[in-house]
Design a protein around this motif. Structure first.
Motif, PDB file in Angstrom:
ATOM      1  N   ILE A  98     -57.129  47.993  -5.893  1.00 19.90           N
ATOM      2  CA  ILE A  98     -58.240  48.716  -5.256  1.00 19.90           C
ATOM      3  C   ILE A  98     -57.686  49.791  -4.322  1.00 19.90           C
ATOM      4  O   ILE A  98     -58.217  50.910  -4.260  1.00 19.90           O
ATOM      5  CB  ILE A  98     -59.167  47.729  -4.517  1.00 19.90           C
ATOM      6  N   MET A  99     -56.606  49.485  -3.603  1.00 16.95           N
ATOM      7  CA  MET A  99     -55.982  50.457  -2.707  1.00 16.95           C
ATOM      8  C   MET A  99     -55.491  51.681  -3.495  1.00 16.95           C
ATOM      9  O   MET A  99     -55.702  52.819  -3.083  1.00 16.95           O
ATOM     10  CB  MET A  99     -54.804  49.793  -1.977  1.00 16.95           C
ATOM     11  N   ILE A 100     -54.876  51.451  -4.652  1.00 17.58           N
ATOM     12  CA  ILE A 100     -54.395  52.560  -5.488  1.00 17.58           C
ATOM     13  C   ILE A 100     -55.578  53.373  -6.000  1.00 17.58           C
ATOM     14  O   ILE A 100     -55.566  54.611  -5.973  1.00 17.58           O
ATOM     15  CB  ILE A 100     -53.546  52.018  -6.662  1.00 17.58           C
ATOM     16  N   GLN A 101     -56.618  52.680  -6.440  1.00 17.22           N
ATOM     17  CA  GLN A 101     -57.790  53.365  -6.972  1.00 17.22           C
ATOM     18  C   GLN A 101     -58.507  54.146  -5.866  1.00 17.22           C
ATOM     19  O   GLN A 101     -58.940  55.281  -6.079  1.00 17.22           O
ATOM     20  CB  GLN A 101     -58.732  52.368  -7.619  1.00 17.22           C
ATOM     21  N   ASP A 102     -58.642  53.567  -4.673  1.00 20.95           N
ATOM     22  CA  ASP A 102     -59.266  54.279  -3.557  1.00 20.95           C
ATOM     23  C   ASP A 102     -58.477  55.523  -3.184  1.00 20.95           C
ATOM     24  O   ASP A 102     -59.046  56.542  -2.799  1.00 20.95           O
ATOM     25  CB  ASP A 102     -59.407  53.361  -2.345  1.00 20.95           C
ATOM     26  N   THR A 103     -57.164  55.445  -3.291  1.00 21.11           N
ATOM     27  CA  THR A 103     -56.318  56.604  -3.004  1.00 21.11           C
ATOM     28  C   THR A 103     -56.606  57.722  -3.998  1.00 21.11           C
ATOM     29  O   THR A 103     -56.624  58.890  -3.642  1.00 21.11           O
ATOM     30  CB  THR A 103     -54.826  56.200  -3.048  1.00 21.11           C
ATOM     31  N   LEU A 104     -56.866  57.352  -5.250  1.00 17.58           N
ATOM     32  CA  LEU A 104     -57.240  58.361  -6.246  1.00 17.58           C
ATOM     33  C   LEU A 104     -58.532  59.071  -5.849  1.00 17.58           C
ATOM     34  O   LEU A 104     -58.669  60.287  -6.032  1.00 17.58           O
ATOM     35  CB  LEU A 104     -57.444  57.698  -7.615  1.00 17.58           C
ATOM     36  N   ASN A 105     -59.470  58.317  -5.296  1.00 13.32           N
ATOM     37  CA  ASN A 105     -60.773  58.883  -4.944  1.00 13.32           C
ATOM     38  C   ASN A 105     -60.697  59.838  -3.755  1.00 13.32           C
ATOM     39  O   ASN A 105     -61.605  60.630  -3.545  1.00 13.32           O
ATOM     40  CB  ASN A 105     -61.773  57.768  -4.657  1.00 13.32           C
ATOM     41  N   GLU A 106     -59.624  59.783  -2.978  1.00 12.35           N
ATOM     42  CA  GLU A 106     -59.493  60.660  -1.813  1.00 12.35           C
ATOM     43  C   GLU A 106     -59.185  62.098  -2.202  1.00 12.35           C
ATOM     44  O   GLU A 106     -59.368  63.009  -1.400  1.00 12.35           O
ATOM     45  CB  GLU A 106     -58.372  60.156  -0.892  1.00 12.35           C
ATOM     46  N   PHE A 107     -58.707  62.301  -3.400  1.00  5.32           N
ATOM     47  CA  PHE A 107     -58.289  63.637  -3.827  1.00  5.32           C
ATOM     48  C   PHE A 107     -59.181  64.093  -4.987  1.00  5.32           C
ATOM     49  O   PHE A 107     -59.932  63.325  -5.561  1.00  5.32           O
ATOM     50  CB  PHE A 107     -56.815  63.615  -4.259  1.00  5.32           C
ATOM     51  N   ASP A 108     -59.074  65.365  -5.329  1.00  4.74           N
ATOM     52  CA  ASP A 108     -59.837  65.922  -6.450  1.00  4.74           C
ATOM     53  C   ASP A 108     -59.117  65.546  -7.741  1.00  4.74           C
ATOM     54  O   ASP A 108     -58.520  66.376  -8.407  1.00  4.74           O
ATOM     55  CB  ASP A 108     -59.951  67.449  -6.300  1.00  4.74           C
ATOM     56  N   VAL A 109     -59.165  64.254  -8.041  1.00  7.22           N
ATOM     57  CA  VAL A 109     -58.460  63.707  -9.194  1.00  7.22           C
ATOM     58  C   VAL A 109     -59.480  62.948 -10.042  1.00  7.22           C
ATOM     59  O   VAL A 109     -60.227  62.118  -9.538  1.00  7.22           O
ATOM     60  CB  VAL A 109     -57.332  62.746  -8.746  1.00  7.22           C
ATOM     61  N   ASP A 110     -59.517  63.259 -11.317  1.00  9.23           N
ATOM     62  CA  ASP A 110     -60.376  62.542 -12.252  1.00  9.23           C
ATOM     63  C   ASP A 110     -59.484  61.629 -13.081  1.00  9.23           C
ATOM     64  O   ASP A 110     -58.659  62.113 -13.861  1.00  9.23           O
ATOM     65  CB  ASP A 110     -61.109  63.522 -13.182  1.00  9.23           C
ATOM     66  N   PHE A 111     -59.654  60.339 -12.916  1.00  2.94           N
ATOM     67  CA  PHE A 111     -58.812  59.456 -13.730  1.00  2.94           C
ATOM     68  C   PHE A 111     -59.602  58.953 -14.923  1.00  2.94           C
ATOM     69  O   PHE A 111     -60.782  58.649 -14.831  1.00  2.94           O
ATOM     70  CB  PHE A 111     -58.191  58.329 -12.908  1.00  2.94           C
ATOM     71  N   THR A 112     -58.933  58.927 -16.045  1.00  2.80           N
ATOM     72  CA  THR A 112     -59.568  58.495 -17.281  1.00  2.80           C
ATOM     73  C   THR A 112     -59.104  57.111 -17.696  1.00  2.80           C
ATOM     74  O   THR A 112     -59.796  56.425 -18.430  1.00  2.80           O
ATOM     75  CB  THR A 112     -59.253  59.490 -18.423  1.00  2.80           C
ATOM     76  N   ASN A 113     -57.951  56.708 -17.223  1.00  5.75           N
ATOM     77  CA  ASN A 113     -57.410  55.410 -17.613  1.00  5.75           C
ATOM     78  C   ASN A 113     -56.624  54.841 -16.438  1.00  5.75           C
ATOM     79  O   ASN A 113     -55.772  55.519 -15.859  1.00  5.75           O
ATOM     80  CB  ASN A 113     -56.503  55.580 -18.843  1.00  5.75           C
ATOM     81  N   PHE A 114     -56.918  53.618 -16.119  1.00  9.19           N
ATOM     82  CA  PHE A 114     -56.195  52.908 -15.059  1.00  9.19           C
ATOM     83  C   PHE A 114     -55.957  51.501 -15.604  1.00  9.19           C
ATOM     84  O   PHE A 114     -56.884  50.704 -15.680  1.00  9.19           O
ATOM     85  CB  PHE A 114     -57.035  52.872 -13.776  1.00  9.19           C
ATOM     86  N   THR A 115     -54.719  51.209 -16.032  1.00  3.78           N
ATOM     87  CA  THR A 115     -54.439  49.965 -16.734  1.00  3.78           C
ATOM     88  C   THR A 115     -53.310  49.185 -16.082  1.00  3.78           C
ATOM     89  O   THR A 115     -52.131  49.472 -16.330  1.00  3.78           O
ATOM     90  CB  THR A 115     -54.054  50.256 -18.208  1.00  3.78           C
ATOM     91  N   PRO A 116     -53.631  48.204 -15.247  1.00  3.75           N
ATOM     92  CA  PRO A 116     -52.574  47.302 -14.780  1.00  3.75           C
ATOM     93  C   PRO A 116     -52.197  46.355 -15.914  1.00  3.75           C
ATOM     94  O   PRO A 116     -53.036  45.948 -16.699  1.00  3.75           O
ATOM     95  CB  PRO A 116     -53.214  46.551 -13.617  1.00  3.75           C
ATOM     96  N   GLN A 117     -50.915  46.048 -16.011  1.00  2.34           N
ATOM     97  CA  GLN A 117     -50.432  45.205 -17.102  1.00  2.34           C
ATOM     98  C   GLN A 117     -49.907  43.894 -16.544  1.00  2.34           C
ATOM     99  O   GLN A 117     -49.857  43.694 -15.333  1.00  2.34           O
ATOM    100  CB  GLN A 117     -49.364  45.959 -17.890  1.00  2.34           C
ATOM    101  N   ASN A 118     -49.506  43.011 -17.442  1.00  4.07           N
ATOM    102  CA  ASN A 118     -49.005  41.700 -17.026  1.00  4.07           C
ATOM    103  C   ASN A 118     -47.712  41.822 -16.226  1.00  4.07           C
ATOM    104  O   ASN A 118     -46.885  42.696 -16.486  1.00  4.07           O
ATOM    105  CB  ASN A 118     -48.760  40.801 -18.243  1.00  4.07           C
ATOM    106  N   ILE A 119     -47.546  40.913 -15.314  1.00 11.83           N
ATOM    107  CA  ILE A 119     -46.346  40.882 -14.470  1.00 11.83           C
ATOM    108  C   ILE A 119     -45.188  40.338 -15.288  1.00 11.83           C
ATOM    109  O   ILE A 119     -45.321  39.346 -15.993  1.00 11.83           O
ATOM    110  CB  ILE A 119     -46.582  40.000 -13.231  1.00 11.83           C
ATOM    111  N   SER A 120     -44.050  41.004 -15.199  1.00 15.48           N
ATOM    112  CA  SER A 120     -42.845  40.484 -15.863  1.00 15.48           C
ATOM    113  C   SER A 120     -41.957  39.852 -14.796  1.00 15.48           C
ATOM    114  O   SER A 120     -41.589  40.490 -13.811  1.00 15.48           O
ATOM    115  CB  SER A 120     -42.108  41.604 -16.601  1.00 15.48           C
ATOM    116  N   TRP A 121     -41.638  38.584 -15.006  1.00 18.98           N
ATOM    117  CA  TRP A 121     -40.827  37.819 -14.054  1.00 18.98           C
ATOM    118  C   TRP A 121     -39.406  37.740 -14.569  1.00 18.98           C
ATOM    119  O   TRP A 121     -39.181  37.351 -15.702  1.00 18.98           O
ATOM    120  CB  TRP A 121     -41.371  36.411 -13.875  1.00 18.98           C
ATOM    121  N   GLU A 122     -38.457  38.105 -13.739  1.00 17.69           N
ATOM    122  CA  GLU A 122     -37.048  37.959 -14.098  1.00 17.69           C
ATOM    123  C   GLU A 122     -36.568  36.620 -13.579  1.00 17.69           C
ATOM    124  O   GLU A 122     -36.877  36.235 -12.453  1.00 17.69           O
ATOM    125  CB  GLU A 122     -36.225  39.090 -13.480  1.00 17.69           C
TER     126      GLU A 122
END
Length: 184
Positions: A91-115
């Motif tokens: 949500i923090m990353i997405q809210d940061t997008l909304n602060e600027f004149d940025v139109d996002f079309t895709n926002f895809t978090p993926q699975n965590i990879s554990w080493e």
């Protein structure tokens, strides 16, 4: 029967020797052993006290080191979200997008990879957006200054149709996530 003086003296002497022998073997000897045992206990306790003082002398620096490490851990926990805090980070990353004149079309978090053997994992995030070059720079600067660690892995820019100041942007980034305690 009347005892002579010599016999009386001998009996008194014999009673005295028996009395001294009984006192020596049943009173004096056990007390000497008890004193020796107490001396050994005192010596052992003195050694423990010396060891305790040595440890106590190291306790101050160890407490300082512990406090410094605890402070560092607290700082790192702010920068590395736990798994349960991932939605807040997104949500923090997405809210940061909304602060600027940025139109996002895709926002895809993926699975965590554990080493294996690491206390953290990587969570890739893919984004596609349209923005001007300067809005993109401002957004990336804001991402860099978030309290979490977010690394931009790749950034692809292409012209957005006929608009000269707009760009199609594809960003692959990842953030680090702390492993749950006790899980491997």
């Amino acid at each position: 029967m009347k005892l002579t003086k010599g016999m009386t003296a001998f009996i008194i002497f014999l009673i005295l020797v028996v009395f001294v022998g009984i006192n020596y073997f049943y009173i004096y000897q056990p007390r000497v052993e008890k004193v020796k045992q107490l001396d050994r206990d005192i010596e052992l306790t003195a050694k423990k006290i010396i060891e305790g003082k040595r440890i106590a002398a190291q306790l101050g620096p160890l407490k300082e080191e512990y406090a410094a490490l605890k402070e560092k851990l607290d700082f790192l926990e702010v920068m590395l979200p736990k798994e349960k805090e991932i939605p807040d980070l997104l949500i923090m990353i997405q809210d940061t997008l909304n602060e600027f004149d940025v139109d996002f079309t895709n926002f895809t978090p993926q699975n965590i990879s554990w080493e294996k053997g690491r206390i953290y994992g990587k969570m890739p995030i893919a984004m596609s957006l349209t923005a001007s070059y300067f809005d993109l720079i401002a957004y990336l600067d804001r991402i860099e200054n978030l309290p979490r660690i977010i690394d931009v892995q790749s950034l692809r820019l292409s012209k957005a149709g006929r608009e000269a100041d707009k760009l199609n942007i594809s960003i692959n980034m990842f953030t680090y996530v702390l492993r749950k305690e006790g899980s491997q």
